[in-house]
Design an enzyme around this catalytic site. Sequence first.
Site, PDB file in Angstrom:
ATOM      1  N   HIS A  33     -38.932-111.882  82.537  1.00 26.93           N
ATOM      2  CA  HIS A  33     -39.857-113.395  81.732  1.00 26.93           C
ATOM      3  C   HIS A  33     -38.791-114.464  81.148  1.00 26.93           C
ATOM      4  CE1 HIS A  33     -42.258-115.495  79.245  1.00 26.93           C
ATOM      5  NE2 HIS A  33     -41.172-115.534  78.255  1.00 26.93           N
ATOM      6  N   CYS A  34     -36.902-114.037  81.823  1.00 19.32           N
ATOM      7  CA  CYS A  34     -36.228-115.500  81.220  1.00 19.32           C
ATOM      8  C   CYS A  34     -36.034-115.772  82.885  1.00 19.32           C
ATOM      9  CB  CYS A  34     -35.273-114.737  80.126  1.00 19.32           C
ATOM     10  SG  CYS A  34     -36.029-114.335  78.664  1.00 19.32           S
ATOM     11  N   ILE A  35     -35.412-115.183  83.791  1.00 20.17           N
ATOM     12  CA  ILE A  35     -34.331-115.919  84.281  1.00 20.17           C
ATOM     13  C   ILE A  35     -34.604-117.111  85.960  1.00 20.17           C
ATOM     14  CG2 ILE A  35     -32.311-115.356  85.901  1.00 20.17           C
ATOM     15  CD1 ILE A  35     -31.548-113.119  84.683  1.00 20.17           C
TER      16      ILE A  35
END
Length: 436
Positions: free
Chosen positions: A272-274
Amino acid sequence: MLTIESTLAKFQKKEAIIGIVGLGYVGLPLMLRYTAIGYKVIGVDIDIEKVDKLNAGKSYIEHITSDSIANACNDGFEATAEFSRVSECDALILCVPTPLNKYREPDISYVTNTMDALKPYLRKGHVISLESTTYPGTTEEELLPRAEDGGLKVGEDVFLVYSPEREDPGNPNFETHTIPKVVGGHTAACLKVGVALYEPAIDQVVPVSSTKTAEMTKLLENIHRAVNIGLVNEMKIVADRMGIDIFEVVDAAKTKPFGFTAYYPGPGLGGHCIPIDPFYLTWKAREYGLHTRFIELSGEVNQGMPQYVIGKLMDGLNDAGKALKNSRVLVLGIAYKKNVDDMRESPSVEIMELIEVKGAIVAYSDPHVPVFPKMREHSFKLSSEPLTAENLATFDAVVLATDHDRFDYGMIKQHAKLIIDSRGKYREPAEHIVKA
């Protein structure tokens, strides 16, 4: 009468009720931690199926056991879809998705919609903590006016903080409480209450001067990784053209005890983040007349990796006298990283779509994902293929996209006709193995 001291005392004495909004990969571990140390926790989620499963003591995330959920329920945890229940809570921790829209721009509708749903039930004494990854300024620009819309004053009546999540699903070396927690408050009083909220549950709380600083901290952490992965992915392409094994190069370079951190290439970015966080900063930077060229370039490199893998697949099939069209291709591993069932932003899914677009018949095998899940932007009516010698032999090629430990790599090497290895699992050269 409400005072900061009385609010702090509630958390210190574990008399506060913790409300967690969003019971996913971030919210559930946080719930388990607070419940384990003696707090009453109410979890809110709009997914009725998820709520019912949790209240029955069942987990829907592989690395979180059903026993742990059942124990939490026995200790007083309740899940609900009713936002009115937050009026019972003293803390409201928001752990909702912050994806990108189809234009690769931030979509914070989950955050704003959640705050709009909470607004009617806000009361004096509430501490509101946003944990979702977002651009600097979100807490001040979006949450602050909503929190004060009913006449409450942030810093006096209610307390607003930003504390970015730092979960790493499937990593056995870290737990929720052992990962330091950054906390920024809208005012000094907000920060004080925010620290009091997290200190009982987290071993080390790291206070910073503002919510913007905390928001930027989260982006820097993940952009650092995205840029370095983009660098090593580009180095992989150069090394491959030169006949050099980039995985051997990284292994050799990391023996240097200073000035180098090992990052390994792959088929693209997932989680979900990078893959998402760089776009949050580049979007916000435009408001200040800035163009983040370095960050955007790494994003272009990483986004191009699934296509690079497809090119290697086509080359491998061509050398075997086959076309990709009408070939049967098995993708090994569709979670975004090894040993988890997390499918968010997985490059494997894009690889599957590219294979299908080229006219091939695509299938997958993943011991952590038995059935292809419902996703916002992707849909395959597939189940995981059994990974047997007989089944492998029916495919023209296999693409190793996620290197789960549960795969039998020796058996795969022995029985697969063609292997496209995007993870560097096969170091020894072989005629039927193509490094990607």
